[in-house]
Scaffold this motif. Structure first.
Motif, PDB file in Angstrom:
ATOM      1  N   ILE A  13      -6.002 -20.453   9.334  1.00  0.00           N
ATOM      2  CA  ILE A  13      -4.634 -20.254   8.846  1.00  0.00           C
ATOM      3  C   ILE A  13      -4.660 -19.423   7.555  1.00  0.00           C
ATOM      4  O   ILE A  13      -3.848 -18.505   7.378  1.00  0.00           O
ATOM      5  CB  ILE A  13      -3.930 -21.613   8.632  1.00  0.00           C
ATOM      6  CG1 ILE A  13      -3.658 -22.262   9.991  1.00  0.00           C
ATOM      7  CG2 ILE A  13      -2.640 -21.449   7.842  1.00  0.00           C
ATOM      8  CD1 ILE A  13      -3.140 -23.687   9.917  1.00  0.00           C
ATOM      9  N   THR A  14      -5.607 -19.701   6.682  1.00  0.00           N
ATOM     10  CA  THR A  14      -5.740 -18.943   5.438  1.00  0.00           C
ATOM     11  C   THR A  14      -6.058 -17.476   5.726  1.00  0.00           C
ATOM     12  O   THR A  14      -5.470 -16.567   5.126  1.00  0.00           O
ATOM     13  CB  THR A  14      -6.838 -19.563   4.549  1.00  0.00           C
ATOM     14  OG1 THR A  14      -6.506 -20.922   4.267  1.00  0.00           O
ATOM     15  CG2 THR A  14      -6.990 -18.793   3.257  1.00  0.00           C
ATOM     16  N   ARG A  17      -2.927 -15.768   7.086  1.00  0.00           N
ATOM     17  CA  ARG A  17      -1.942 -15.523   6.019  1.00  0.00           C
ATOM     18  C   ARG A  17      -2.379 -14.347   5.139  1.00  0.00           C
ATOM     19  O   ARG A  17      -1.561 -13.513   4.764  1.00  0.00           O
ATOM     20  CB  ARG A  17      -1.763 -16.783   5.177  1.00  0.00           C
ATOM     21  CG  ARG A  17      -0.928 -17.826   5.860  1.00  0.00           C
ATOM     22  CD  ARG A  17      -0.644 -18.997   4.941  1.00  0.00           C
ATOM     23  NE  ARG A  17       0.191 -19.964   5.646  1.00  0.00           N
ATOM     24  CZ  ARG A  17       0.144 -21.264   5.454  1.00  0.00           C
ATOM     25  NH1 ARG A  17      -0.692 -21.773   4.552  1.00  0.00           N
ATOM     26  NH2 ARG A  17       0.929 -22.066   6.123  1.00  0.00           N
ATOM     27  N   ASP A  18      -3.658 -14.285   4.810  1.00  0.00           N
ATOM     28  CA  ASP A  18      -4.170 -13.168   4.013  1.00  0.00           C
ATOM     29  C   ASP A  18      -3.988 -11.842   4.745  1.00  0.00           C
ATOM     30  O   ASP A  18      -3.581 -10.834   4.153  1.00  0.00           O
ATOM     31  CB  ASP A  18      -5.644 -13.367   3.671  1.00  0.00           C
ATOM     32  CG  ASP A  18      -5.887 -14.504   2.680  1.00  0.00           C
ATOM     33  OD1 ASP A  18      -4.902 -14.958   2.044  1.00  0.00           O
ATOM     34  OD2 ASP A  18      -7.056 -14.929   2.557  1.00  0.00           O
ATOM     35  N   ALA A  20      -1.760 -11.201   7.072  1.00  0.00           N
ATOM     36  CA  ALA A  20      -0.324 -10.907   7.154  1.00  0.00           C
ATOM     37  C   ALA A  20       0.169 -10.281   5.849  1.00  0.00           C
ATOM     38  O   ALA A  20       0.954  -9.319   5.868  1.00  0.00           O
ATOM     39  CB  ALA A  20       0.456 -12.176   7.481  1.00  0.00           C
ATOM     40  N   ALA A  21      -0.295 -10.806   4.723  1.00  0.00           N
ATOM     41  CA  ALA A  21       0.103 -10.235   3.433  1.00  0.00           C
ATOM     42  C   ALA A  21      -0.429  -8.814   3.288  1.00  0.00           C
ATOM     43  O   ALA A  21       0.275  -7.917   2.806  1.00  0.00           O
ATOM     44  CB  ALA A  21      -0.411 -11.120   2.295  1.00  0.00           C
TER      45      ALA A  21
END
Length: 95
Positions: A13-14, A17-18, A20-21
């Motif tokens: 998940i981390t 998210r990274d 996606a950013a």
């Protein structure tokens, strides 16, 4: 490179998210570069026939006289050397 199968759910998940950013930042940068490219193309396509701007040679003519010297034939040019004024004669021939 990370092995996704070796990561836990929270680690995955981390990572997602990274990524996606990072993708969002790249999308913003890509849009800025597209706008800049469009502006450059628009400027390159202009010429004196389709622009309100005069050709560059009309703005900066070749062989123009320096602004620090009076133009030849102007009253300032004729008086630039001091001519035959009494003050000049006094400097040249004191006494």
């Amino acid at each position: 490179m990370l092995d996704p199968e070796a990561l836990s759910r929270d680690e995955l998940i981390t990572v997602v998210r990274d990524q996606a950013a990072q993708l969002a930042d790249q999308a913003v940068e890509l849009e800025r570069l597209r706008a800049e490219l469009e502006q450059i193309r628009r400027l390159l396509s202009r010429n004196s026939g389709n622009s309100s701007m005069p050709p560059r040679w009309m703005i900066f003519p070749v062989g123009r006289v320096s602004a620090s010297r009076p133009a030849a034939g102007s009253p300032a040019h004729r008086n630039a050397g001091g001519g035959n004024s009494p003050a000049r004669r006094a400097r040249i021939c004191p006494g």
